[in-house]
Design a protein around this motif. Structure first.
Motif, short mmCIF file in Angstrom:
data_model
loop_
_atom_site.label_atom_id
_atom_site.label_comp_id
_atom_site.label_asym_id
_atom_site.label_seq_id
_atom_site.Cartn_x
_atom_site.Cartn_y
_atom_site.Cartn_z
N ASN A 64 -2.84 4.63 -1.73
CA ASN A 64 -3.04 4.76 -0.28
C ASN A 64 -4.44 4.36 0.20
O ASN A 64 -4.59 3.43 1.02
CB ASN A 64 -2.71 6.21 0.11
CG ASN A 64 -2.36 6.36 1.57
OD1 ASN A 64 -2.60 5.46 2.37
ND2 ASN A 64 -1.78 7.49 1.92
N ASP A 77 -5.81 0.94 2.17
CA ASP A 77 -6.39 1.00 3.52
C ASP A 77 -7.66 0.15 3.57
O ASP A 77 -7.84 -0.67 4.48
CB ASP A 77 -6.71 2.46 3.86
CG ASP A 77 -7.32 2.60 5.24
OD1 ASP A 77 -6.79 1.99 6.18
OD2 ASP A 77 -8.34 3.30 5.37
N ARG A 120 0.85 -1.19 0.00
CA ARG A 120 0.00 0.00 0.00
C ARG A 120 0.88 1.25 0.00
O ARG A 120 1.73 1.40 0.90
CB ARG A 120 -0.88 -0.03 1.27
CG ARG A 120 -1.57 1.28 1.56
CD ARG A 120 -2.25 1.30 2.93
NE ARG A 120 -2.84 2.59 3.19
CZ ARG A 120 -3.25 3.01 4.39
NH1 ARG A 120 -3.16 2.20 5.44
NH2 ARG A 120 -3.76 4.21 4.53
#
Ligand code: IPM
Ligand code: MN
Length: 372
Positions: free
Chosen positions: A241, A245, A135
């Motif tokens: 990102n 998540d 990530r």
């Protein structure tokens, strides 16, 4: 080896799970003759309460002068329920990631053989799942310009990525795939987002440098479905990102509990190790929080310093605790006498006496652990 470790326990269950990871690291230091020192600093809501700042300068300084950082959790309902709060605990974590240049967050997702029946997903679906999520952690919508109109009725968050930001994590993901199953899946929303189209372009270019690695693409909505429909199709997932998540929380269901998922956040200079779970405020100080994510984050810390034997011993101890059902109620509702610290005690004890742990198992379930 001598290591100075900055410990940022943070909020909610952060301190109690981090305490178990430290216990385990101390056991490793003792067994393998290392010298680990631990220096604590506040971050998050607790730092706002004490210093008016979710990331005090002294905390950042400690992180910059340490070899590695062990992070607990962050967040407090008093901020979650107050959208107009100007200072928020999460800002501490985001600033920390940004200031330390921790651009890659690596989240391993595994279906433990002993936990196959604990996941709400079918055993036949999750069996043998082994995914590593890469990530991106210091760019995208988390860090783009945020705006709110004067009348407070219109708001925006900018999702911005540069070629450089995409390139550096892409190389890490492909290198990881080389020592795994040689497959990278880029998760994006290239049918809608310009930033995703840049990801596809850059990642495709870089893939040419790794001819033995297969690259494929999935839109994030489809990826969310595929992850629980057929998780074995994945090896390394590379993503930006916010998608990272979201899909990593989803992926934690495969393992049986979010309390198992560890992560490493790395950059060119610094490295931080953090469970993926949040501060779980409802569980604070109840002894029900699962310490395994924090303990496995400590194992990832050891991997980072190439202490592979040590890291593997921690993993072996964790697997043994899962096999013997010496786990917190999130995984094992039958035995509510295994508290956070007892689960940590077992793992610590296994590291110190791998052959003796059956004895302690009995004691733990009788509620009379002899472990100090
Ligand atoms: C995580 C957390 C954080 C994030 C929060 C606490 C800011 O959910 O590490 O996954 O969104 O990155
Ligand atoms: Mn998250």
């Amino acid at each position: 080896m001598k290591l100075n470790i900055a410990v940022l326990p943070g909020d909610g269950i952060g301190p109690e799970v981090t305490e178990q990871a430290i216990k385990v690291l101390k056991a490793i230091a003792m067994e393998f003759d290392h010298r680990f020192s631990f220096n604590y600093a506040p971050v998050g809501a607790i730092a706002i309460d004490k210093h008016g700042d979710p990331l005090p300068e002294s905390t950042l300084d400690l992180c910059k002068t340490s070899d590695a950082i062990l992070f607990g959790a962050i967040g407090d309902p008093k901020y979650d329920n107050n959208p107009s709060a100007k200072v928020r605990p999460e800002q501490g974590l985001l600033k920390l990631r940004k200031e330390l240049g921790l651009f890659a967050n690596i989240r391993p997702v595994k279906a433990y053989g002993t936990l196959l029946t604990k996941s709400p997903l079918k055993k036949s679906i999750i069996k043998d799942t082994d995914i590593s999520i890469y990530r991106e952690l210091t760019g995208g919508i988390y860090f783009g310009e945020k705006k709110i109109s004067d009348d407070g009725n219109t708001a925006s968050d900018l999702c911005e990525y540069s070629r450089f930001e995409i390139e550096r994590i892409t190389h890490l993901a492909f290198k990881a795939a080389q020592s795994r199953k040689n497959k990278v899946t880029l998760v994006d929303k290239a049918n809608v987002l310009e930033s995703s189209r840049l990801w596809r372009k850059v990642v495709t270019e870089i893939a040419a440098e790794y001819p033995e690695v297969t690259l494929d693409f999935l839109f994030v909505d489809n990826a969310a479905m595929q992850l629980i429909l057929n998780p074995r199709q994945f090896d390394v997932i590379l993503t930006e990102n916010m998608f990272g998540d979201i899909i990593s929380d989803e992926a934690s269901v495969i393992g049986g509990s979010i309390g198992l998922l560890a992560s490493a956040s790395v950059g060119d200079k610094y490295a931080m190790f953090e469970p993926i779970h949040g501060s779980y405020p409802q569980a604070t100080n109840k002894g029900i929080a699962n310490p395994i994510a924090s303990i496995l984050s400590a194992a990832m810390l050891l991997d980072y310093f190439e202490l592979f034997e040590e890291a593997n011993l921690i993993r072996k101890a964790v697997e043994k605790s899962l096999k013997l059902d010496i786990t917190t109620p999130d995984i094992n509702p039958k035995f509510d006498n295994v508290t956070t610290s007892k689960a940590g005690d077992f793992i610590e004890d296994f590291i110190n006496n791998p052959n003796d742990s059956n004895l302690n198992f009995k004691n733990i379930h009788l509620g009379q652990s002899t472990i100090i």
